[in-house]
Design a protein around this motif. Structure first.
Motif, PDB file in Angstrom:
ATOM      1  N   PRO A  60       0.792  -1.235   0.000  1.00  0.00           N
ATOM      2  CA  PRO A  60       0.000   0.000   0.000  1.00  0.00           C
ATOM      3  C   PRO A  60       0.823   1.283   0.000  1.00  0.00           C
ATOM      4  N   ASP A  61       1.936   1.297   0.753  1.00  0.00           N
ATOM      5  CA  ASP A  61       2.744   2.516   0.781  1.00  0.00           C
ATOM      6  C   ASP A  61       3.377   2.786  -0.588  1.00  0.00           C
ATOM      7  N   LYS A  62       3.717   1.720  -1.301  1.00  0.00           N
ATOM      8  CA  LYS A  62       4.273   1.893  -2.643  1.00  0.00           C
ATOM      9  C   LYS A  62       3.185   2.300  -3.645  1.00  0.00           C
ATOM     10  N   GLN A  63       1.975   1.793  -3.438  1.00  0.00           N
ATOM     11  CA  GLN A  63       0.869   2.235  -4.288  1.00  0.00           C
ATOM     12  C   GLN A  63       0.678   3.739  -4.167  1.00  0.00           C
ATOM     13  N   VAL A 110      -6.748  -1.339  -6.635  1.00  0.00           N
ATOM     14  CA  VAL A 110      -5.514  -1.329  -5.846  1.00  0.00           C
ATOM     15  C   VAL A 110      -5.760  -1.796  -4.412  1.00  0.00           C
ATOM     16  N   ALA A 111      -6.989  -1.648  -3.918  1.00  0.00           N
ATOM     17  CA  ALA A 111      -7.313  -2.106  -2.566  1.00  0.00           C
ATOM     18  C   ALA A 111      -7.498  -3.624  -2.566  1.00  0.00           C
ATOM     19  N   LYS A 112      -7.320  -4.226  -1.396  1.00  0.00           N
ATOM     20  CA  LYS A 112      -7.487  -5.671  -1.277  1.00  0.00           C
ATOM     21  C   LYS A 112      -8.970  -6.018  -1.422  1.00  0.00           C
ATOM     22  N   GLY A 113      -9.234  -7.087  -2.136  1.00  0.00           N
ATOM     23  CA  GLY A 113     -10.607  -7.506  -2.329  1.00  0.00           C
ATOM     24  C   GLY A 113     -10.892  -7.801  -3.777  1.00  0.00           C
ATOM     25  N   VAL A 148      -6.909   9.977  -5.734  1.00  0.00           N
ATOM     26  CA  VAL A 148      -7.571   9.041  -4.829  1.00  0.00           C
ATOM     27  C   VAL A 148      -6.712   7.813  -4.560  1.00  0.00           C
ATOM     28  N   VAL A 149      -5.893   7.404  -5.521  1.00  0.00           N
ATOM     29  CA  VAL A 149      -5.042   6.234  -5.314  1.00  0.00           C
ATOM     30  C   VAL A 149      -4.019   6.491  -4.210  1.00  0.00           C
ATOM     31  N   ALA A 150      -3.675   7.756  -4.003  1.00  0.00           N
ATOM     32  CA  ALA A 150      -2.715   8.122  -2.960  1.00  0.00           C
ATOM     33  C   ALA A 150      -3.376   8.309  -1.602  1.00  0.00           C
ATOM     34  N   CYS A 155      -8.786   4.295  -0.284  1.00  0.00           N
ATOM     35  CA  CYS A 155      -8.539   2.879  -0.554  1.00  0.00           C
ATOM     36  C   CYS A 155      -9.114   1.990   0.542  1.00  0.00           C
ATOM     37  N   ASP A 156      -9.084   2.460   1.791  1.00  0.00           N
ATOM     38  CA  ASP A 156      -9.656   1.687   2.896  1.00  0.00           C
ATOM     39  C   ASP A 156     -11.157   1.498   2.718  1.00  0.00           C
TER      40      ASP A 156
END
Length: 281
Positions: A60-63, A110-113, A148-150, A155-156
């Protein structure tokens, strides 16, 4: 500078390979080739599943660090227009005040799921739950011109929206799982006259509607002051004055949604698929 070029940068001077290398390699393999995210019907050659897995595998931090490049790639691969919903709040009409920015069309990748049918409804229900509760902070940040990706919060909330219980088979039960009471209303309403139902049903504060044969969901809340809040998981939230609500809704349907989906051509006179009132349990 082309944002995609940033993928070639290593994360620190002593690093031999960038954690973005698998994504870069996949891009290099497709240079000068047509890239189809998802065919209809799906094809083994579709790029979507490959790139989605590569994006989700990035920490996530790299995303967030590479957010500009990631959004650039997604926007082009998904063939997304720019400023899809700007007409809802921009001059000269000034139909509303934008309160928050949501672009689930990017964050779900990019989020998990597992993105899929029902995510737009889930995120609408999460927004309604927050709005109908006392809250000191929000999961739906304003973001202004930010990416928004940042945004960790953006993302949560996408990740929470992708948590669906396969055993829950109805909208009413899904709302109940999230602490809401949803009741289907016998309103034969559309984008041009939904405001009239609030006039004749003053006790109903919040509703959400499904549209386009149930493929999408939006929500509207009537505030005590007489203004309205509107939410769409791809657009964000807006505050609308009563005298602008009908034009806002028509603009959303007639101008914005065709920019989001090229095959969307539903008249603003078409009744919503379903309408539900919503309260907290």
């Amino acid at each position: 500078m082309n944002p995609a070029a940033r993928l070639e940068q290593a994360e620190n001077p002593g690093q031999k390979e960038s954690s973005m290398l698998p994504l870069l390699n996949a891009l290099n393999e497709r240079v000068n080739q047509p890239v189809v995210w998802e065919s209809e019907p799906p094809s083994p050659m579709d790029a979507g599943p490959v790139f989605e897995a590569l994006l989700k595998a990035i920490r996530p931090d790299k995303q967030r660090r590479y957010a500009i490049a990631i959004k650039f790639l997604l926007k082009n691969m998904l063939n997304q227009n720019s400023y899809i919903f700007r007409a809802l709040h921009a001059e000269p009409r000034n139909l509303s005040v934008k309160l928050s920015k949501s672009q689930q069309r990017y964050t779900v990748f990019v989020a998990k799921g597992e993105p899929g049918h029902g995510v737009c409804l889930q995120i609408v229900l999460l927004w309604l739950r927050e709005q109908l509760s006392f809250h000191m902070t929000t999961s739906f940040p304003r973001l202004e011109e930010k990416n928004v990706v940042a945004s960790r919060r953006a993302c949560d909330i996408a990740e929470k929206a992708m948590v669906k219980d396969s055993a829950v088979g109805t909208i009413v039960l899904e709302a109940e799982r999230l602490g809401l009471i949803a009741q289907e209303l016998p309103w034969n309403r559309n984008f041009r006259n939904i405001h009239e139902s609030f006039d004749i049903n003053p006790d109903i504060k919040a509703v959400f509607m499904t549209l386009w044969f149930g493929q999408h969901a939006i929500a509207v809340i009537q505030e005590r002051s007489g203004s309205f809040l509107f939410y769409d998981g791809n657009a964000g939230s807006y505050r609308i004055q009563r005298n602008n609500l009908m034009e806002f809704m028509i603009t959303y349907n007639d101008e914005c949604l065709p920019l989001k989906w090229s095959d969307y051509n539903t008249s603003s006179l078409t009744p919503f698929t379903q309408i539900f009132s919503v309260t907290r349990k």
